[in-house]
Every structure is written in C-alpha cells, then in structure tokens.
Design an enzyme around this catalytic site. Sequence first.
Site, short mmCIF file in Angstrom:
data_model
loop_
_atom_site.label_atom_id
_atom_site.label_comp_id
_atom_site.label_asym_id
_atom_site.label_seq_id
_atom_site.Cartn_x
_atom_site.Cartn_y
_atom_site.Cartn_z
N ASP A 80 79.04 15.22 -13.08
CA ASP A 80 77.72 15.68 -13.53
C ASP A 80 77.47 17.06 -12.97
OD1 ASP A 80 75.26 15.72 -14.76
OD2 ASP A 80 74.35 14.13 -13.55
N LYS A 81 76.36 17.65 -13.43
CA LYS A 81 75.90 18.97 -12.99
C LYS A 81 74.42 18.90 -12.69
CE LYS A 81 73.92 21.58 -15.59
NZ LYS A 81 72.51 22.06 -15.81
N HIS A 82 73.99 19.68 -11.68
CA HIS A 82 72.56 19.81 -11.41
C HIS A 82 72.22 21.28 -11.29
CE1 HIS A 82 68.55 19.10 -9.82
NE2 HIS A 82 68.81 20.06 -8.93
N SER A 83 71.10 21.68 -11.90
CA SER A 83 70.60 23.05 -11.80
C SER A 83 69.28 23.05 -11.06
CB SER A 83 70.40 23.66 -13.20
OG SER A 83 69.68 24.87 -13.12
N THR A 120 65.44 19.34 -19.12
CA THR A 120 66.45 18.95 -20.11
C THR A 120 65.92 17.89 -21.07
OG1 THR A 120 68.27 19.51 -18.62
CG2 THR A 120 68.75 17.93 -20.38
N ARG A 168 55.56 14.70 0.04
CA ARG A 168 55.90 16.07 0.41
C ARG A 168 54.87 17.05 -0.13
NH1 ARG A 168 61.29 16.65 -2.31
NH2 ARG A 168 61.02 18.85 -1.78
N SER A 183 66.41 14.77 -1.74
CA SER A 183 65.75 14.41 -2.99
C SER A 183 66.68 14.62 -4.18
CB SER A 183 64.48 15.24 -3.16
OG SER A 183 63.86 14.98 -4.40
N LYS A 187 69.18 11.08 -6.14
CA LYS A 187 69.09 10.71 -7.56
C LYS A 187 70.43 10.94 -8.27
CE LYS A 187 65.43 13.32 -8.45
NZ LYS A 187 64.78 13.78 -7.22
N LYS A 188 71.07 12.07 -8.01
CA LYS A 188 72.33 12.37 -8.67
C LYS A 188 73.43 11.39 -8.25
CE LYS A 188 71.70 15.65 -11.61
NZ LYS A 188 71.98 15.41 -13.04
#
Length: 427
Positions: A80-83, A120, A168, A183, A187-188
């Site tokens: 996967d990818k996260h931005s 997304t 937070r 955080s 999740k990822k």
Amino acid sequence: MTDPRPVIAAVRDGRGLDGPGAALIAQGLADGSVSDAQAGAFAMAVLTKGVGTKGRVALTRAMRDSGHVLQWDLSGPVVDKHSSGGIGDTVSLVLAPLLAARGVFVPMISGRGLGHTGGTLDKLEAIPGFLCDQPEDEFRRIVRTVGCAIIAATGDVAPADRRLYGIRDESGTVESIDLITASILSKKLAAGLDALVLDVKSGSGAILKKPDSAERLARALVETANGAGCRTAALITDMDQPLARSAGNALEVAEAIRVLRGEAGALRDLTLALAAECLALAGQSVDGLEATLDSGAAAEVFGRMVAAQGGPRDLLDRPAAHLGAAPVIRAVPAPQGHVARIDVTALGHAVLALGGGRVRAGEGIDHRVGLDRMAKLGEPVGPDRPLALIHAADDTAAEVALAAVQAAYVIGEPAEPGPLVRDRITA
C-alpha cells in the site's frame, strides 16, 4: 496492570513507553476504561517528552492490535501507499491499479478529505454508484480477483486511534510526531501489509510546509513501520505547486483516467516513482513499469475495480458521461508574465469554498466543482493563457474563487521548479 496512571507518569517523567504500557493505553482507549482526562494527559506527556523509536513502535503495534487486523493468503505480496496530503494528489487512483497489474495486491483503506487537502474516497465517490463502504468478505473478494480495492475504514480498524485522534485535537497535541506516526501507521498496518511506501509532502500546499518537519515525520514513519515488521520507505515530495492540473473530485478522477490512458506530467512521474519503491520493497522487479502503464494494463484493472465496487463498467471509455459537470466554468485571467510563486494551500481553500471539500467531518460536498488546467511554476500566463479554469455551482461562487485563485499566484520572472522527489528515506 490495569491502572493507566503509572504509564502516563512514566512518559511524563521521560522514562519512555514499553509494550505492556502501550497495550494498556491502547486497549483502554478502545474499550473506554481510559478516561478522556487520562487520554489527554497521556497525549500531552507524549508531546512534551516523546517516547523515542521503541515507544513509537510499541504504541503503533498496540493501536493496530486494538481492533481487527487483516490477514491475507494471496499469490503475491500485499502492499500500500500513504500520502500526507496535498493539492491535486490523485496518485492512489493510478498507483493501486498499476501495482495490481504487476501482480501485487493492494487492499487500500483510505479516508475522506478534511480541510484544504482532498480525500481519496471523496474522489472515488464522484463516480456514480461507487461504494467505498464494503463488508470485509466483499473487500477480500475484490482484492483477490481484481488485485486492488479502495475502501473506507470500518469501525473495528484501530479503534484506539479513532478515540485518540479526537482527544489530540481537544488537548492541543495534534503536532506530536510520535502520535501522528502511530495514528497513520496503526490504520495502515491493520490492513496486513508486507510493504508500505510513504509520500510525505513538503512545501506551500503541504500540511508540513518546512523541509525539516517533513524529514522528521518521514524518518519517524519509516523507522516505526520497519520496527513494527512492515518493510517501508518514504519519498519526500514537492508541494510548492499542485501535483496534478486539477483540484476537485470529479476533475481529479478525469485526470487520473487520462494518466492511465498515457498522459504525461508530474502525476504520472510521481506515481511511477512510488510504484517502483513499493515493488522494490516487496521484492518484485521494477523493470518495464512504464510499459505496464503505457500498455493499458493498469487502466484495465482500474476499470474492473470501479465496476466491482458498483461504478459504471464503461467509465474509462465515457468519463464525461458519468462524471458530473459543474454548471459554471470560468477562466481566471492573468497579467502577461510567468508563474513565479504559488500559494498552494490557498488553491486548496478555493476548492473548499466552492463546496468541493469539508471543514467539519460529515459535511456534504459537491463533487463537480474545483479547479482545472492550473498553471504551474515557470509557465507563461497572460490574456490568452489563464491561471486556471474554475468549475462552480453558480456565478457567485465562481467570482469568489476567481479572486482567491488570482491572489494565490505571483506573476513575475519565471521560477525554476524544484525536484519532484526531494529526498528518499529508508531504514
């Protein structure tokens, strides 16, 4: 140990956070046995004292394990990818099918936009019928048969993070690198990944505008994810100008389809760079990656994913027929000259003001509106070359956006754009 106060005191006094302490806090956040006051005190202690790499790993694992963690039995790696978020960042819509076309599996759990950066899921929900909320058995079926799926998180994914996220905000601890890292990654990593690539934006349109802040976050994310057992690398990428030419949900989907069909530009270039990182982390060959995109194989996978998640089967062939068009389209005039500087965050706020984003969670958005054909750094503009096209719901909204876009651009001597990929962070 069931009392969270000794754990909070240990962090407050600089003695760090160990695995059992992190597990107690995370489980207490998830089941309510840690009170809001205790959660706020814990968050403030982490902000002021930090917990170091070992503490971040422990907290990330504990928050991941506070809910359901997916396990996969597939014929290839799960990636996967996260931005960290930017303007015109439509990478996921091209990257997921491109990686799937290379034989890896992409179970992408994404979010909706809040503030000046788009989400997304919001982009995908501009496609008629597309369902982001999928039951787990259907999610698994689509990933197994198509190679990728992009869905919203269910309530049982990292519930400790969902609780701490709100705490937070209320306790003034949003900027803690340790808490941001836990955080994002909890999740990822709950998606059961073998490899993860991170796209950390830096520049005027990024959440982290300063290069040193982006580097700190990228290093913390990479160290923590690798420490938690997921092969991870990060690219620090440019957000001193929009990544794509479009900002706004339906407009960005249309641009992603053009890239899948072969259109050149920064969106394509960054997608290829991130895909190469992801494949290398997963132990796969990166040879011929551009050819995979140019062949139409990634486009074919995207079309299958859209259909599998309820969207039209002919979206790729007839995008204009399915993606809603705004009733007002207005060019943003510019004086003769070149683009010298762009306040990219201001462009994001212009889309927000048009109705293309949300200020508070749960607000509705207009998928049709946004900006298109945005001028980039160094490019000539003038009476025959506008700064952008505004897509608006009415004339009043278009006029407001026109002024905002003009204010976001500085016209003068041509600026030389910086590199698209500023740095690469590995373990």
